[in-house]
Motif scaffolding. Structure first.
Motif, PDB file in Angstrom:
ATOM      1  N   LEU A 448      48.787  49.475  29.761  1.00  0.00           N
ATOM      2  CA  LEU A 448      47.679  48.775  30.421  1.00  0.00           C
ATOM      3  C   LEU A 448      47.695  47.280  30.126  1.00  0.00           C
ATOM      4  CD1 LEU A 448      45.078  48.813  32.065  1.00  0.00           C
ATOM      5  CD2 LEU A 448      43.848  49.393  29.966  1.00  0.00           C
ATOM      6  N   GLU A 449      47.854  46.892  28.877  1.00  0.00           N
ATOM      7  CA  GLU A 449      47.802  45.474  28.514  1.00  0.00           C
ATOM      8  C   GLU A 449      48.911  44.687  29.213  1.00  0.00           C
ATOM      9  OE1 GLU A 449      46.524  41.994  27.005  1.00  0.00           O
ATOM     10  OE2 GLU A 449      45.497  43.948  26.843  1.00  0.00           O
ATOM     11  N   GLY A 450      50.135  45.217  29.215  1.00  0.00           N
ATOM     12  CA  GLY A 450      51.231  44.528  29.897  1.00  0.00           C
ATOM     13  C   GLY A 450      51.001  44.413  31.391  1.00  0.00           C
ATOM     14  N   TRP A 451      50.436  45.457  31.986  1.00  0.00           N
ATOM     15  CA  TRP A 451      50.168  45.417  33.436  1.00  0.00           C
ATOM     16  C   TRP A 451      49.132  44.354  33.753  1.00  0.00           C
ATOM     17  CZ3 TRP A 451      46.245  45.753  36.887  1.00  0.00           C
ATOM     18  CH2 TRP A 451      46.586  45.998  38.221  1.00  0.00           C
ATOM     19  N   LEU A 452      48.092  44.255  32.941  1.00  0.00           N
ATOM     20  CA  LEU A 452      47.056  43.257  33.189  1.00  0.00           C
ATOM     21  C   LEU A 452      47.626  41.840  33.107  1.00  0.00           C
ATOM     22  CD1 LEU A 452      44.060  44.785  31.184  1.00  0.00           C
ATOM     23  CD2 LEU A 452      44.324  44.697  33.665  1.00  0.00           C
ATOM     24  N   ALA A 455      49.576  41.175  36.327  1.00  0.00           N
ATOM     25  CA  ALA A 455      48.807  41.170  37.573  1.00  0.00           C
ATOM     26  C   ALA A 455      47.826  40.016  37.669  1.00  0.00           C
ATOM     27  CB  ALA A 455      48.056  42.495  37.721  1.00  0.00           C
ATOM     28  N   GLU A 456      47.426  39.425  36.550  1.00  0.00           N
ATOM     29  CA  GLU A 456      46.385  38.403  36.591  1.00  0.00           C
ATOM     30  C   GLU A 456      46.804  37.143  37.332  1.00  0.00           C
ATOM     31  OE1 GLU A 456      43.697  39.288  32.594  1.00  0.00           O
ATOM     32  OE2 GLU A 456      45.518  38.059  32.440  1.00  0.00           O
ATOM     33  N   ASP A 457      48.092  36.873  37.425  1.00  0.00           N
ATOM     34  CA  ASP A 457      48.557  35.644  38.077  1.00  0.00           C
ATOM     35  C   ASP A 457      49.027  35.883  39.503  1.00  0.00           C
ATOM     36  OD1 ASP A 457      48.076  34.263  35.718  1.00  0.00           O
ATOM     37  OD2 ASP A 457      50.081  34.679  34.940  1.00  0.00           O
ATOM     38  N   GLY A 458      48.898  37.079  40.036  1.00  0.00           N
ATOM     39  CA  GLY A 458      49.393  37.384  41.370  1.00  0.00           C
ATOM     40  C   GLY A 458      48.275  37.640  42.358  1.00  0.00           C
ATOM     41  N   LEU A 459      48.629  38.338  43.441  1.00  0.00           N
ATOM     42  CA  LEU A 459      47.665  38.641  44.497  1.00  0.00           C
ATOM     43  C   LEU A 459      46.605  39.633  44.049  1.00  0.00           C
ATOM     44  CD1 LEU A 459      50.076  38.917  47.575  1.00  0.00           C
ATOM     45  CD2 LEU A 459      48.631  36.989  46.907  1.00  0.00           C
ATOM     46  N   LEU A 460      46.875  40.380  42.991  1.00  0.00           N
ATOM     47  CA  LEU A 460      45.904  41.331  42.457  1.00  0.00           C
ATOM     48  C   LEU A 460      45.131  40.749  41.284  1.00  0.00           C
ATOM     49  CD1 LEU A 460      48.022  44.630  42.495  1.00  0.00           C
ATOM     50  CD2 LEU A 460      46.511  43.730  44.271  1.00  0.00           C
ATOM     51  N   GLY A 461      45.075  39.421  41.200  1.00  0.00           N
ATOM     52  CA  GLY A 461      44.456  38.775  40.054  1.00  0.00           C
ATOM     53  C   GLY A 461      42.978  39.109  39.905  1.00  0.00           C
ATOM     54  N   ALA A 462      42.225  39.123  41.007  1.00  0.00           N
ATOM     55  CA  ALA A 462      40.789  39.415  40.914  1.00  0.00           C
ATOM     56  C   ALA A 462      40.555  40.834  40.408  1.00  0.00           C
ATOM     57  CB  ALA A 462      40.135  39.214  42.278  1.00  0.00           C
ATOM     58  N   PHE A 463      41.334  41.776  40.911  1.00  0.00           N
ATOM     59  CA  PHE A 463      41.217  43.167  40.457  1.00  0.00           C
ATOM     60  C   PHE A 463      41.573  43.271  38.974  1.00  0.00           C
ATOM     61  CE2 PHE A 463      43.536  47.302  39.984  1.00  0.00           C
ATOM     62  CZ  PHE A 463      42.405  48.106  39.945  1.00  0.00           C
ATOM     63  N   ALA A 464      42.640  42.595  38.554  1.00  0.00           N
ATOM     64  CA  ALA A 464      43.060  42.652  37.154  1.00  0.00           C
ATOM     65  C   ALA A 464      42.009  42.025  36.234  1.00  0.00           C
ATOM     66  CB  ALA A 464      44.409  41.953  36.984  1.00  0.00           C
ATOM     67  N   ARG A 465      41.401  40.919  36.666  1.00  0.00           N
ATOM     68  CA  ARG A 465      40.376  40.292  35.834  1.00  0.00           C
ATOM     69  C   ARG A 465      39.137  41.185  35.713  1.00  0.00           C
ATOM     70  NH1 ARG A 465      42.643  35.785  38.453  1.00  0.00           N
ATOM     71  NH2 ARG A 465      41.186  35.938  40.199  1.00  0.00           N
ATOM     72  N   GLY A 466      38.808  41.914  36.787  1.00  0.00           N
ATOM     73  CA  GLY A 466      37.717  42.874  36.696  1.00  0.00           C
ATOM     74  C   GLY A 466      38.023  43.998  35.718  1.00  0.00           C
ATOM     75  N   LEU A 467      39.262  44.474  35.720  1.00  0.00           N
ATOM     76  CA  LEU A 467      39.659  45.494  34.747  1.00  0.00           C
ATOM     77  C   LEU A 467      39.638  44.943  33.326  1.00  0.00           C
ATOM     78  CD1 LEU A 467      42.682  47.275  36.494  1.00  0.00           C
ATOM     79  CD2 LEU A 467      40.304  48.009  36.402  1.00  0.00           C
ATOM     80  N   ARG A 468      39.980  43.673  33.174  1.00  0.00           N
ATOM     81  CA  ARG A 468      39.983  43.057  31.842  1.00  0.00           C
ATOM     82  C   ARG A 468      38.576  43.050  31.255  1.00  0.00           C
ATOM     83  NH1 ARG A 468      43.989  41.885  28.378  1.00  0.00           N
ATOM     84  NH2 ARG A 468      45.191  40.727  29.948  1.00  0.00           N
TER      85      ARG A 468
END
Length: 518
Positions: A448-452, A455-468
């Motif tokens: 999970l940590e590596g995926w976040l 993903a935080e710097d790409g097109l899924l950044g908003a979703f990743a920041r919400g998961l964070r």
């Protein structure tokens, strides 16, 4: 006219029958308590001094197709305790016979309760009339509301989710015991303060499964700071799909341009797709080589000897039959192929119209032959990359990008490859979405940590920041066996009950039918 019946057939336990008679369509049982003494309800002193008597007539379960009525002889006793304020009291029957002041026996009241829980008011009344039960719809509803609530003091693992009183306008909260797989409570709204107050009254809760609603998460954190919060895995997958769809929608202008590209990177194809596409390119190259040799005046025999191709294949290439993905057999249409290709290029795509034009020039073949040729031409154009295709909608593109490549047809696979070649960031987002889905389904918490971070710097950044922000609950979802699936199922059950009562039930009635029903 009265007739005698066997007393054992009708008598509830704890009673002694004096007489059983049939009066019209009603079986009337005259009975009394089998005990000679009674205990005072105030002080508990037993007494055998009878003061007076009166009769109660509670309804009982029907028997042998007839209504049953108990005529209970109730005795009033004198209490001989000096300090007891109750000088005279009426005897109490056992709870399994009837309750004080009740108009039905306990076994009939139990049936009324279960019918009310299962059917509600009017449907239960309609069925009760056929079962010879003299009970109104209001009585059914009262029996549901008067049911004692189940104890919830020993809760340990719960699921919490909202449900719609009226969709888009008013919502409530459903709380489910995940260990016992039953509903515990219904709350009239989904305000964090209401949920927080409910949770504070139950400090023994250790695990709370919820969706990614921030209000519930904050209420649990404030009321039960030591409880483990578990994000629902289905909602995580649904949120990931929504995030990828949003990324596709933001990039639709660039995707529409990519659809018209004529170059293709085979590295983006799967192994099976690469083999198919390379075979397609080899066939196109072979066709061009054979036509070039024929244009230079090389006879068919020498072409066969120099290329190693069969004579039949060389003839098919020169006749134009090799251009189709679906090969055609030699038929009466073969001499007319140049004319057909000319008409096809001119815009005539209807098989019947092509057949009429050839027929006017002397063609003797059938309509079926021309129709099959036109069908093969259309299939070939769909399979071959044309570079002028219309862009599909964003939802379809997102589905194609996330679908397993082995399940795509050739045209879709080539289209997906074009999009990913032109938009590397979208291809990266697709890979991250696939990795996230695999991580959730296989419970890989360590990834999970590596995926976040990726993903935080790409097109899924908003979703990743919400998961964070909700990382602890997401990690618990990958570690704990609990999920909100049982809660979602209970909400579906609640919706069914609401529709049965035409959406007009109050929360106490909904709660009684949902919580108390077995």
């Amino acid at each position: 006219m009265a007739s005698q019946f066997s007393r054992r057939d009708f008598l509830p336990a704890g009673l002694k029958a004096d007489q059983v008679e049939l009066v019209g369509d009603t079986v009337r049982i005259h009975s009394r308590s089998a005990k000679a003494t009674a205990a005072c309800p105030r002080c508990g002193t037993a007494s055998r001094h009878v003061h007076s008597r009166y009769r109660r007539r509670p309804a009982d379960l029907p028997a042998h197709g007839r209504k049953v009525e108990l005529v209970l002889l109730v005795r009033r006793f004198r209490c001989r305790a000096l300090r007891c304020p109750a000088k005279i009291f009426a005897e109490r029957f056992p709870p399994d016979v009837t309750r004080p002041h009740a108009r039905r026996t306990s076994r009939l009241q139990g049936l009324v309760r279960h019918l009310g829980l299962a059917l509600g008011g009017r449907p239960a009344q309609a069925l009760a009339a056929r079962l010879l039960l003299p009970v109104s719809k209001d009585t059914f509803l009262r029996s549901i509301r008067d049911t004692a609530e189940a104890s919830s003091s020993d809760l340990r693992v719960i699921g919490i989710d909202d449900w719609a009183w009226r969709k888009g306008q008013r919502y409530g909260t459903l709380i489910c015991d995940l260990e016992r797989r039953r509903v515990i409570d219904l709350l009239p709204d989904r305000e964090p303060a209401t949920v927080e107050a409910w949770l504070r009254a139950r400090p023994g809760i250790e695990v709370v499964a919820r969706d990614r609603n921030g209000g519930y998460g904050g209420a649990v954190s404030r009321a039960l700071p030591k409880a483990v919060q578990v994000a629902d895995r289905w909602h995580l997958l649904e949120n990931a799909s929504a995030a990828f769809l949003a990324a596709v929608q933001r990039n639709m202008p660039a995707i529409r341009k990519a659809i018209g590209a004529k170059t293709l990177d085979p590295k983006l194809l799967t192994a099976a797709e690469k083999l198919q596409y390379e075979g397609y390119l080899r066939r196109q190259q072979t066709n061009r080589m054979v036509r070039q040799m024929a244009d230079d005046g090389v006879p068919i025999r020498r072409i066969v000897r120099q290329t190693g191709l069969s004579r039949q294949l060389v003839r098919q290439i020169l006749r134009g039959e090799r251009e189709d993905v679906f090969r055609i057999r030699e038929s009466s249409l073969t001499p007319w192929l140049p004319r057909l290709e000319q008409e096809w290029a001119g815009g005539c795509r209807n098989g019947a119209e092509l057949w009429r034009r050839l027929r006017a020039d002397g063609f003797q073949g059938s309509l079926r032959v021309v129709g099959e040729w036109a069908t093969r031409q259309r299939c070939a154009e769909r399979a071959a990359p044309s570079g002028t295709e219309k862009s599909p909608p964003a939802r379809k593109i997102a589905r194609l990008l996330t679908l397993g490549r082995d399940h795509l047809c050739k045209a879709d696979a080539i289209q997906v490859a074009r999009i990913e070649a032109s938009l590397p960031a979208l291809a990266t987002a697709r890979k991250l979405t696939d990795r996230f889905t695999d991580m959730i389904r296989n419970a890989r918490e360590d990834e999970l940590e590596g995926w976040l971070k990726e993903a935080e710097d790409g097109l899924l950044g908003a979703f990743a920041r919400g998961l964070r922000r909700d990382q602890a609950a997401v990690a618990a979802a990958l570690r704990e066996p609990w999920s909100n699936g049982q809660t979602e199922g209970q909400i579906n059950r609640l919706k069914t009950l609401k529709r049965q009562m035409y959406g007009r039930a109050n929360i106490d009635l909904l709660k009684a039918r949902l919580v108390q029903a077995l």
